[in-house]
Design a protein around this motif. Sequence first.
Motif, short mmCIF file in Angstrom:
data_model
loop_
_atom_site.label_atom_id
_atom_site.label_comp_id
_atom_site.label_asym_id
_atom_site.label_seq_id
_atom_site.Cartn_x
_atom_site.Cartn_y
_atom_site.Cartn_z
N ASP A 1 0.83 -1.21 0.00
CA ASP A 1 0.00 0.00 0.00
C ASP A 1 0.86 1.26 0.00
O ASP A 1 0.57 2.22 -0.71
CB ASP A 1 -0.95 0.02 1.20
CG ASP A 1 -2.05 -1.01 1.10
OD1 ASP A 1 -2.37 -1.44 -0.04
OD2 ASP A 1 -2.61 -1.38 2.15
N ALA A 2 1.92 1.27 0.79
CA ALA A 2 2.83 2.43 0.84
C ALA A 2 3.54 2.60 -0.50
O ALA A 2 3.68 3.73 -0.99
CB ALA A 2 3.83 2.28 1.97
N VAL A 3 3.96 1.50 -1.10
CA VAL A 3 4.63 1.57 -2.41
C VAL A 3 3.65 2.10 -3.46
O VAL A 3 3.99 2.98 -4.25
CB VAL A 3 5.17 0.19 -2.83
CG1 VAL A 3 5.69 0.21 -4.26
CG2 VAL A 3 6.26 -0.27 -1.87
N ASN A 4 2.43 1.58 -3.45
CA ASN A 4 1.44 2.03 -4.44
C ASN A 4 1.09 3.51 -4.28
O ASN A 4 0.83 4.20 -5.27
CB ASN A 4 0.19 1.15 -4.38
CG ASN A 4 0.47 -0.23 -4.95
OD1 ASN A 4 1.37 -0.43 -5.76
ND2 ASN A 4 -0.30 -1.20 -4.51
N ALA B 1 10.86 15.65 9.35
CA ALA B 1 11.81 15.22 10.38
C ALA B 1 11.11 15.13 11.73
O ALA B 1 11.44 14.27 12.56
CB ALA B 1 13.00 16.17 10.44
N ALA B 2 10.09 15.98 11.93
CA ALA B 2 9.32 15.94 13.18
C ALA B 2 8.63 14.60 13.37
O ALA B 2 8.51 14.12 14.51
CB ALA B 2 8.31 17.08 13.19
N LEU B 3 8.19 13.97 12.29
CA LEU B 3 7.56 12.65 12.39
C LEU B 3 8.58 11.63 12.88
O LEU B 3 8.29 10.82 13.76
CB LEU B 3 6.98 12.21 11.04
CG LEU B 3 6.46 10.78 10.98
CD1 LEU B 3 5.31 10.55 11.96
CD2 LEU B 3 6.03 10.42 9.56
N GLU C 1 11.61 21.17 7.79
CA GLU C 1 12.72 20.21 7.83
C GLU C 1 12.19 18.84 7.41
O GLU C 1 11.30 18.29 8.05
CB GLU C 1 13.33 20.15 9.23
CG GLU C 1 14.55 19.27 9.30
CD GLU C 1 15.08 19.14 10.72
OE1 GLU C 1 16.25 18.75 10.85
OE2 GLU C 1 14.33 19.40 11.68
N LEU C 2 12.74 18.31 6.32
CA LEU C 2 12.32 17.02 5.78
C LEU C 2 13.48 16.03 5.81
O LEU C 2 14.64 16.41 5.78
CB LEU C 2 11.83 17.19 4.34
CG LEU C 2 10.66 18.14 4.13
CD1 LEU C 2 10.37 18.30 2.65
CD2 LEU C 2 9.43 17.65 4.88
N THR D 1 5.13 12.70 2.78
CA THR D 1 4.13 11.84 3.40
C THR D 1 4.34 11.78 4.91
O THR D 1 5.46 11.97 5.39
CB THR D 1 4.18 10.42 2.79
OG1 THR D 1 3.20 9.60 3.44
CG2 THR D 1 5.54 9.78 2.94
N TYR D 2 3.27 11.52 5.62
CA TYR D 2 3.33 11.33 7.06
C TYR D 2 3.22 9.84 7.40
O TYR D 2 2.87 9.49 8.52
CB TYR D 2 2.22 12.13 7.75
CG TYR D 2 2.47 13.61 7.73
CD1 TYR D 2 3.07 14.25 8.81
CD2 TYR D 2 2.15 14.36 6.61
CE1 TYR D 2 3.32 15.61 8.77
CE2 TYR D 2 2.40 15.72 6.56
CZ TYR D 2 2.99 16.34 7.65
OH TYR D 2 3.25 17.68 7.61
#
Length: 189
Positions: free
Chosen positions: A105-108, A125-127, A145-146, A167-168
């Motif tokens: 699902d994440a890949v799709n 980066a916060a995640l 910040e990513l 994405t989160y």
Amino acid sequence: MDALVMCGGRGTRLDAPTEKPLFEVGGRPMVARVADALAESAVETVHAVVSPHAPETREFVAQRDSLSAIETPGEGYVADLQIALEAVEPPVLTAAADLPLLDADAVNAVLRSHSEGSLTVCVPAALKRALGASIDTTFEREGRELAPTGVNVVADPDTETETMYETYDARLAVNVNRLSDADLAEELL
């Protein structure tokens, strides 16, 4: 679209008795988890990019029917990726072997977000901090910040279009680079 599983590194930060791609999370080697996620997704063919630095991983890959191996000299991620890209038709999805939470699902979702050119997949980066995942690289974009995830779409070198998918999704936020990351991945499974 084909996919490349990058699994030729030494894994020195992990400090484990096994090669990093073969390090088990949830009782299965990480490379198997990533390869299965890709095989169950909309990608057509999955190739494992191996090097002399991970001979046991090369043997493991050779025993899996769902993977074909692309041999590289092990001169670093970027150099090995360049060699692997010569063996496939772009665009190609790339995924690091240290993403044990990755699933189809994440890949799709990444594939659906790609329209043309290259695609960089990032999480805030916060995640990563909120989850307790290690952070090795970050960059600023529009005041945020990513962190790169280890999943990307690489286009033909003649295509200049580059986009970013933010994405989160925690499945893309946990790269197992340290034993604490492995513990976190076990908890999240």
